[in-house]
Motif scaffolding. Sequence first.
Motif, PDB file in Angstrom:
ATOM      1  N   LEU A  95     -43.248 -22.563  -6.271  1.00 22.34           N
ATOM      2  CA  LEU A  95     -42.669 -22.324  -4.939  1.00 22.34           C
ATOM      3  C   LEU A  95     -41.344 -23.057  -4.797  1.00 22.34           C
ATOM      4  CD1 LEU A  95     -45.531 -22.795  -2.312  1.00 22.34           C
ATOM      5  CD2 LEU A  95     -44.137 -20.771  -2.633  1.00 22.34           C
ATOM      6  N   ARG A  96     -40.394 -22.382  -4.195  1.00 24.22           N
ATOM      7  CA  ARG A  96     -39.144 -23.049  -3.820  1.00 24.22           C
ATOM      8  C   ARG A  96     -39.463 -24.043  -2.702  1.00 24.22           C
ATOM      9  NH1 ARG A  96     -34.176 -20.233  -4.187  1.00 24.22           N
ATOM     10  NH2 ARG A  96     -33.885 -20.818  -2.023  1.00 24.22           N
ATOM     11  N   ASP A  97     -38.780 -25.154  -2.694  1.00 24.95           N
ATOM     12  CA  ASP A  97     -39.031 -26.200  -1.704  1.00 24.95           C
ATOM     13  C   ASP A  97     -38.918 -25.663  -0.273  1.00 24.95           C
ATOM     14  OD1 ASP A  97     -39.415 -29.073  -0.976  1.00 24.95           O
ATOM     15  OD2 ASP A  97     -37.413 -28.779  -0.121  1.00 24.95           O
ATOM     16  N   SER A  98     -37.930 -24.813  -0.008  1.00 26.07           N
ATOM     17  CA  SER A  98     -37.757 -24.288   1.354  1.00 26.07           C
ATOM     18  C   SER A  98     -38.943 -23.423   1.779  1.00 26.07           C
ATOM     19  CB  SER A  98     -36.447 -23.504   1.472  1.00 26.07           C
ATOM     20  OG  SER A  98     -36.445 -22.429   0.560  1.00 26.07           O
ATOM     21  N   ASP A  99     -39.496 -22.631   0.862  1.00 26.59           N
ATOM     22  CA  ASP A  99     -40.665 -21.809   1.191  1.00 26.59           C
ATOM     23  C   ASP A  99     -41.914 -22.668   1.354  1.00 26.59           C
ATOM     24  OD1 ASP A  99     -39.521 -19.197   1.335  1.00 26.59           O
ATOM     25  OD2 ASP A  99     -39.354 -19.210  -0.847  1.00 26.59           O
ATOM     26  N   ALA A 100     -42.018 -23.736   0.570  1.00 27.57           N
ATOM     27  CA  ALA A 100     -43.145 -24.667   0.719  1.00 27.57           C
ATOM     28  C   ALA A 100     -43.104 -25.310   2.104  1.00 27.57           C
ATOM     29  CB  ALA A 100     -43.115 -25.726  -0.377  1.00 27.57           C
ATOM     30  N   ARG A 101     -41.931 -25.784   2.510  1.00 29.69           N
ATOM     31  CA  ARG A 101     -41.800 -26.393   3.844  1.00 29.69           C
ATOM     32  C   ARG A 101     -42.127 -25.375   4.929  1.00 29.69           C
ATOM     33  NH1 ARG A 101     -36.501 -27.587   4.256  1.00 29.69           N
ATOM     34  NH2 ARG A 101     -36.028 -27.256   2.079  1.00 29.69           N
ATOM     35  N   GLY A 102     -41.713 -24.116   4.725  1.00 33.35           N
ATOM     36  CA  GLY A 102     -42.033 -23.055   5.684  1.00 33.35           C
ATOM     37  C   GLY A 102     -43.534 -22.827   5.820  1.00 33.35           C
ATOM     38  N   ALA A 103     -44.276 -23.154   4.764  1.00 31.78           N
ATOM     39  CA  ALA A 103     -45.736 -22.999   4.769  1.00 31.78           C
ATOM     40  C   ALA A 103     -46.431 -24.306   5.159  1.00 31.78           C
ATOM     41  CB  ALA A 103     -46.207 -22.545   3.395  1.00 31.78           C
ATOM     42  N   GLY A 104     -45.651 -25.295   5.614  1.00 34.33           N
ATOM     43  CA  GLY A 104     -46.249 -26.549   6.057  1.00 34.33           C
ATOM     44  C   GLY A 104     -46.574 -27.519   4.931  1.00 34.33           C
ATOM     45  N   ILE A 105     -45.963 -27.337   3.772  1.00 34.99           N
ATOM     46  CA  ILE A 105     -46.193 -28.229   2.631  1.00 34.99           C
ATOM     47  C   ILE A 105     -44.941 -29.088   2.470  1.00 34.99           C
ATOM     48  CG2 ILE A 105     -46.664 -28.357   0.157  1.00 34.99           C
ATOM     49  CD1 ILE A 105     -47.744 -25.392   0.523  1.00 34.99           C
ATOM     50  N   TYR A 106     -45.099 -30.365   2.702  1.00 37.54           N
ATOM     51  CA  TYR A 106     -43.959 -31.281   2.638  1.00 37.54           C
ATOM     52  C   TYR A 106     -44.157 -32.249   1.489  1.00 37.54           C
ATOM     53  CZ  TYR A 106     -43.046 -29.309   7.189  1.00 37.54           C
ATOM     54  OH  TYR A 106     -42.803 -28.439   8.200  1.00 37.54           O
ATOM     55  N   THR A 107     -43.122 -32.401   0.687  1.00 41.00           N
ATOM     56  CA  THR A 107     -43.167 -33.315  -0.440  1.00 41.00           C
ATOM     57  C   THR A 107     -42.031 -34.323  -0.314  1.00 41.00           C
ATOM     58  OG1 THR A 107     -41.831 -31.760  -1.724  1.00 41.00           O
ATOM     59  CG2 THR A 107     -44.208 -31.658  -2.043  1.00 41.00           C
ATOM     60  N   ALA A 108     -42.258 -35.504  -0.867  1.00 41.91           N
ATOM     61  CA  ALA A 108     -41.224 -36.535  -0.931  1.00 41.91           C
ATOM     62  C   ALA A 108     -40.567 -36.450  -2.302  1.00 41.91           C
ATOM     63  CB  ALA A 108     -41.851 -37.912  -0.730  1.00 41.91           C
ATOM     64  N   TRP A 109     -39.363 -36.979  -2.425  1.00 43.22           N
ATOM     65  CA  TRP A 109     -38.680 -36.959  -3.720  1.00 43.22           C
ATOM     66  C   TRP A 109     -39.518 -37.669  -4.786  1.00 43.22           C
ATOM     67  CZ3 TRP A 109     -35.514 -33.435  -4.838  1.00 43.22           C
ATOM     68  CH2 TRP A 109     -34.672 -32.901  -3.871  1.00 43.22           C
ATOM     69  N   SER A 110     -40.286 -38.649  -4.388  1.00 42.13           N
ATOM     70  CA  SER A 110     -41.123 -39.371  -5.357  1.00 42.13           C
ATOM     71  C   SER A 110     -42.265 -38.502  -5.905  1.00 42.13           C
ATOM     72  CB  SER A 110     -41.696 -40.639  -4.721  1.00 42.13           C
ATOM     73  OG  SER A 110     -42.505 -40.300  -3.612  1.00 42.13           O
ATOM     74  N   ASP A 111     -42.561 -37.380  -5.238  1.00 44.55           N
ATOM     75  CA  ASP A 111     -43.599 -36.459  -5.721  1.00 44.55           C
ATOM     76  C   ASP A 111     -43.108 -35.595  -6.887  1.00 44.55           C
ATOM     77  OD1 ASP A 111     -45.412 -37.290  -3.753  1.00 44.55           O
ATOM     78  OD2 ASP A 111     -44.628 -35.815  -2.315  1.00 44.55           O
ATOM     79  N   TYR A 112     -41.796 -35.531  -7.055  1.00 39.24           N
ATOM     80  CA  TYR A 112     -41.214 -34.688  -8.106  1.00 39.24           C
ATOM     81  C   TYR A 112     -41.209 -35.457  -9.422  1.00 39.24           C
ATOM     82  CZ  TYR A 112     -39.815 -31.301  -4.605  1.00 39.24           C
ATOM     83  OH  TYR A 112     -39.829 -30.354  -3.628  1.00 39.24           O
TER      84      TYR A 112
END
Length: 180
Positions: A95-112
């Motif tokens: 998933l692209r980060d923008s689509d993940a955020r649109g689906a309510g999935i938020y990640t921090a840079w440390s998760d990458y």
Amino acid sequence: MRSEIILAGAIVAAAIVGVRFIEMKEPAPVAADQLQAATPSPARSVASSAYSAQNGWRAEVKITAARDSQFYVEADVNRRPAQFLVDTGASYVALRDSDARGAGIYTAWSDYNYPVRTANGETKAAFVTLSEMEIGEITVRDVKAFILPDDQLSVNLLGMSFLSRLESVEARSGELVLRG
């Protein structure tokens, strides 16, 4: 043409068996999963039909091939729509980060922290479990996926972590048939 369809079906079946075997294992942080980026295309028609007791499957979705012979589909991630390229060569949904955020999935840079290779080069991805993905009448819960920065992935990929959970995936006559 017929032999190509049979070969494609065999490849999909082998990939489904392989992913089911490793499905319960999360990827090692040092492993590089291969993801292929592609250019998005307009949404393609999807036909869906409900349960058929005669055929034994719960739902069927037919995806018509695009002009570039790829299969694009709109899928709901956590009940939010996003465009996907069906990619049997991708081990996981990407998933692209923008689509993940649109689906309510938020990640921090440390998760990458999972190295992956895309058409745009090597990058890091966040590994998550999606609560729910739906295509037509087909719903799959707890789907493993990678989140990638938008500049590293031009279109979301519907990979084997979703496809292997279906009853069948079949390519025939310019369409892809998903049964689940």
